[in-house]
Scaffold this active site. Sequence first.
Site, PDB file in Angstrom:
ATOM      1  N   TYR A 298       0.843  -1.203   0.000  1.00  0.00           N
ATOM      2  CA  TYR A 298       0.000   0.000   0.000  1.00  0.00           C
ATOM      3  C   TYR A 298       0.881   1.256   0.000  1.00  0.00           C
ATOM      4  O   TYR A 298       1.543   1.575   0.989  1.00  0.00           O
ATOM      5  CB  TYR A 298      -0.931   0.044   1.226  1.00  0.00           C
ATOM      6  CG  TYR A 298      -1.973  -1.057   1.302  1.00  0.00           C
ATOM      7  CD1 TYR A 298      -2.087  -2.034   0.313  1.00  0.00           C
ATOM      8  CD2 TYR A 298      -2.861  -1.125   2.367  1.00  0.00           C
ATOM      9  CE1 TYR A 298      -3.043  -3.035   0.396  1.00  0.00           C
ATOM     10  CE2 TYR A 298      -3.833  -2.128   2.451  1.00  0.00           C
ATOM     11  CZ  TYR A 298      -3.899  -3.085   1.463  1.00  0.00           C
ATOM     12  OH  TYR A 298      -4.846  -4.076   1.549  1.00  0.00           O
TER      13      TYR A 298
ATOM     14  N   SER B 273     -13.100  -5.475   1.471  1.00  0.00           N
ATOM     15  CA  SER B 273     -14.163  -4.890   0.629  1.00  0.00           C
ATOM     16  C   SER B 273     -15.549  -5.197   1.222  1.00  0.00           C
ATOM     17  O   SER B 273     -16.450  -5.654   0.517  1.00  0.00           O
ATOM     18  CB  SER B 273     -14.067  -5.391  -0.820  1.00  0.00           C
ATOM     19  OG  SER B 273     -12.793  -5.105  -1.369  1.00  0.00           O
ATOM     20  N   PRO B 274     -15.743  -4.952   2.512  1.00  0.00           N
ATOM     21  CA  PRO B 274     -17.006  -5.333   3.174  1.00  0.00           C
ATOM     22  C   PRO B 274     -18.199  -4.529   2.673  1.00  0.00           C
ATOM     23  O   PRO B 274     -19.342  -4.953   2.864  1.00  0.00           O
ATOM     24  CB  PRO B 274     -16.733  -5.052   4.654  1.00  0.00           C
ATOM     25  CG  PRO B 274     -15.684  -3.993   4.647  1.00  0.00           C
ATOM     26  CD  PRO B 274     -14.818  -4.280   3.459  1.00  0.00           C
TER      27      PRO B 274
ATOM     28  N   LEU C 235     -22.214  -1.570  -2.812  1.00  0.00           N
ATOM     29  CA  LEU C 235     -23.413  -2.030  -2.101  1.00  0.00           C
ATOM     30  C   LEU C 235     -24.321  -0.857  -1.736  1.00  0.00           C
ATOM     31  O   LEU C 235     -25.510  -1.029  -1.530  1.00  0.00           O
ATOM     32  CB  LEU C 235     -23.012  -2.720  -0.786  1.00  0.00           C
ATOM     33  CG  LEU C 235     -22.513  -4.147  -0.810  1.00  0.00           C
ATOM     34  CD1 LEU C 235     -22.212  -4.601   0.618  1.00  0.00           C
ATOM     35  CD2 LEU C 235     -23.545  -5.071  -1.425  1.00  0.00           C
TER      36      LEU C 235
HETATM   37  P1  NAP Z   1     -14.745  -1.159   1.085  1.00  0.00           P
HETATM   38  O1  NAP Z   1     -14.254  -0.961   2.451  1.00  0.00           O
HETATM   39  O2  NAP Z   1     -15.802  -2.158   0.827  1.00  0.00           O
HETATM   40  O3  NAP Z   1     -15.283   0.212   0.486  1.00  0.00           O
HETATM   41  C1  NAP Z   1     -14.586   1.432   0.597  1.00  0.00           C
HETATM   42  C2  NAP Z   1     -15.419   2.511  -0.101  1.00  0.00           C
HETATM   43  O4  NAP Z   1     -16.655   2.638   0.592  1.00  0.00           O
HETATM   44  C3  NAP Z   1     -14.764   3.868  -0.078  1.00  0.00           C
HETATM   45  O5  NAP Z   1     -15.033   4.472  -1.330  1.00  0.00           O
HETATM   46  C4  NAP Z   1     -15.483   4.607   1.034  1.00  0.00           C
HETATM   47  O6  NAP Z   1     -15.630   5.990   0.792  1.00  0.00           O
HETATM   48  C5  NAP Z   1     -16.845   3.985   0.953  1.00  0.00           C
HETATM   49  N1  NAP Z   1     -17.509   4.025   2.256  1.00  0.00           N
HETATM   50  C6  NAP Z   1     -17.010   3.635   3.456  1.00  0.00           C
HETATM   51  N2  NAP Z   1     -17.911   3.805   4.436  1.00  0.00           N
HETATM   52  C7  NAP Z   1     -19.014   4.318   3.836  1.00  0.00           C
HETATM   53  C8  NAP Z   1     -20.275   4.728   4.313  1.00  0.00           C
HETATM   54  N3  NAP Z   1     -20.594   4.598   5.606  1.00  0.00           N
HETATM   55  N4  NAP Z   1     -21.181   5.233   3.417  1.00  0.00           N
HETATM   56  C9  NAP Z   1     -20.870   5.344   2.108  1.00  0.00           C
HETATM   57  N5  NAP Z   1     -19.675   4.980   1.585  1.00  0.00           N
HETATM   58  C10 NAP Z   1     -18.753   4.466   2.439  1.00  0.00           C
HETATM   59  O7  NAP Z   1     -13.555  -1.486   0.065  1.00  0.00           O
HETATM   60  P2  NAP Z   1     -11.991  -1.750   0.132  1.00  0.00           P
HETATM   61  O8  NAP Z   1     -11.230  -0.505   0.385  1.00  0.00           O
HETATM   62  O9  NAP Z   1     -11.673  -2.542  -1.102  1.00  0.00           O
HETATM   63  O10 NAP Z   1     -11.790  -2.776   1.343  1.00  0.00           O
HETATM   64  C11 NAP Z   1     -11.471  -2.367   2.651  1.00  0.00           C
HETATM   65  C12 NAP Z   1     -10.048  -2.677   3.012  1.00  0.00           C
HETATM   66  O11 NAP Z   1      -9.759  -4.062   2.833  1.00  0.00           O
HETATM   67  C13 NAP Z   1      -8.977  -1.991   2.138  1.00  0.00           C
HETATM   68  O12 NAP Z   1      -8.844  -0.625   2.414  1.00  0.00           O
HETATM   69  C14 NAP Z   1      -7.773  -2.821   2.491  1.00  0.00           C
HETATM   70  O13 NAP Z   1      -7.249  -2.442   3.755  1.00  0.00           O
HETATM   71  C15 NAP Z   1      -8.365  -4.222   2.553  1.00  0.00           C
HETATM   72  N6  NAP Z   1      -8.209  -4.989   1.292  1.00  0.00           N
HETATM   73  C16 NAP Z   1      -7.435  -6.106   1.320  1.00  0.00           C
HETATM   74  C17 NAP Z   1      -7.247  -6.851   0.152  1.00  0.00           C
HETATM   75  C18 NAP Z   1      -6.368  -8.073   0.191  1.00  0.00           C
HETATM   76  O14 NAP Z   1      -6.014  -8.593  -0.885  1.00  0.00           O
HETATM   77  N7  NAP Z   1      -6.038  -8.576   1.359  1.00  0.00           N
HETATM   78  C19 NAP Z   1      -7.864  -6.463  -1.049  1.00  0.00           C
HETATM   79  C20 NAP Z   1      -8.686  -5.335  -1.035  1.00  0.00           C
HETATM   80  C21 NAP Z   1      -8.855  -4.605   0.138  1.00  0.00           C
HETATM   81  P3  NAP Z   1     -14.708   7.140   1.440  1.00  0.00           P
HETATM   82  O15 NAP Z   1     -13.282   6.691   1.200  1.00  0.00           O
HETATM   83  O16 NAP Z   1     -15.111   8.347   0.675  1.00  0.00           O
HETATM   84  O17 NAP Z   1     -14.994   7.261   2.918  1.00  0.00           O
END
Ligand code: NAP
Length: 279
Positions: free
Chosen positions: A58, A198-199, A205
Site C-alpha cells: 500500500y 471490501s465489506p 453495495l
Molecule cells: P470497502 O471498504 O468495501 O469500500 C470502501 C469505499 O466505501 C470507499 O469508497 C469509502 O468511501 C466507501 N464508504 C465507506 N464507508 C461508507 C459509508 N458509511 N457510506 C458510504 N460509503 C462508504 O472497500 P476496500 O477498500 O476494497 O476494502 C477495505 C479494506 O480491505 C482496504 O482498504 C484494504 O485495507 C483491505 N483490502 C485487502 C485486500 C487483500 O487482498 N487482502 C484487497 C482489497 C482490500 P470514502 O473513502 O469516501 O470514505
Amino acid sequence: MEYKTFRSDLKMPVIGLGTWGIGGGYWTPDCSRKAEWVAFIRRAIELGYRMFDTAEMYGGGCSEEIIGAAISGFSRDDLFIVSKVWPTHASFDDVLRSARASVGRLGTFIDLYLLHWPSRDVPIAETIRAFERLIDDGLIRFMGVSNFDAKLLMEAMSAARKYEVVADEVKYNLADRFIERDLMPLAVKENIAIIAYSPLGTGTLLNPSNPSYSVLRSIAEKYGKTPAQVALNWLISKPNTVAIPKATREEHLKENLGALGWRISQEDQKQLEQAYPIK
Ligand code: NAP
C-alpha cells in the site's frame, strides 16, 4: 469496540479500518498528504477504531509509515496492526527483509502478519518458516494468509509447526459470498479468523442503483440504522468474521462504528441473503 477470539487466543476487534489508498496506490508512494492522513488515523483512534489493516504494497510502504506516525502516543496494547508481505517476497529471506522494513516504518511490532496472496513460486511451508522465525524474534505476534481458498488454507495450516495460522483475509460482503461454500465452514471448524475485505463491496453495495439496495435500505429503516451499518452488521453477525471497511471521510468513520452494539435478527439476515444470492 467489540472483540472476537480465535485459535491461539487471538483477540481481534470486529471492525477495523482498511487503509488501501491512504498514502498512495499499488507500490506507489504518495506521502504528499502525510500530515493530513496521520491526523485522520489519529481521529479514527479517538473515535474508537483499534485495528488497522495495511500492507507493504500500500503506497509502497507509505501507508505503514502513516499508521506508524499516527499511533505513536497511543497505548500500543490497545491497538491491533495487520500488515502483509507481497507474494514476490514470499521466500524465507525476503519475508524477513520485508517484515523488518514494515516494522521499521510502523515503528512497532505487527500483531498479525499475512501473506498477501498465494505465491506461485515459493512453497507455503517456506513462508510459514519465516513467519515462525518472526514470531520467535518478536517482530510479529500472529501469522496468517490472505486470498487463500479452503484448499490452500489447509496446506498453510499443515505447514505450520511451532505456531498456528490464525487468519485468512478475503473478499466478503453481501454481494460476494463465495467464501461461504468451503472457506467459512473450514474457518468455523478450525476457529480461524475471516477478515472480510471490501465489506461494502468497495462502496457499490451502497449505490441506490444496485438492484438489491431497496432491501438493504428497508432493513436499515426498520432498525433505525444506515445501509452501511446493516451491511457491516450482517458481516460481523457471521461466525468467525471481522470486517475492515475503508473510509477516507470522517462521517464514514463514525457511521461505520454504528455497526457495533446491536445485531440484525436471523430472519432479517435471511431476507438480505435472499436479495443477494451467492454467485
Ligand atoms: P470497502 O471498504 O468495501 O469500500 C470502501 C469505499 O466505501 C470507499 O469508497 C469509502 O468511501 C466507501 N464508504 C465507506 N464507508 C461508507 C459509508 N458509511 N457510506 C458510504 N460509503 C462508504 O472497500 P476496500 O477498500 O476494497 O476494502 C477495505 C479494506 O480491505 C482496504 O482498504 C484494504 O485495507 C483491505 N483490502 C485487502 C485486500 C487483500 O487482498 N487482502 C484487497 C482489497 C482490500 P470514502 O473513502 O469516501 O470514505
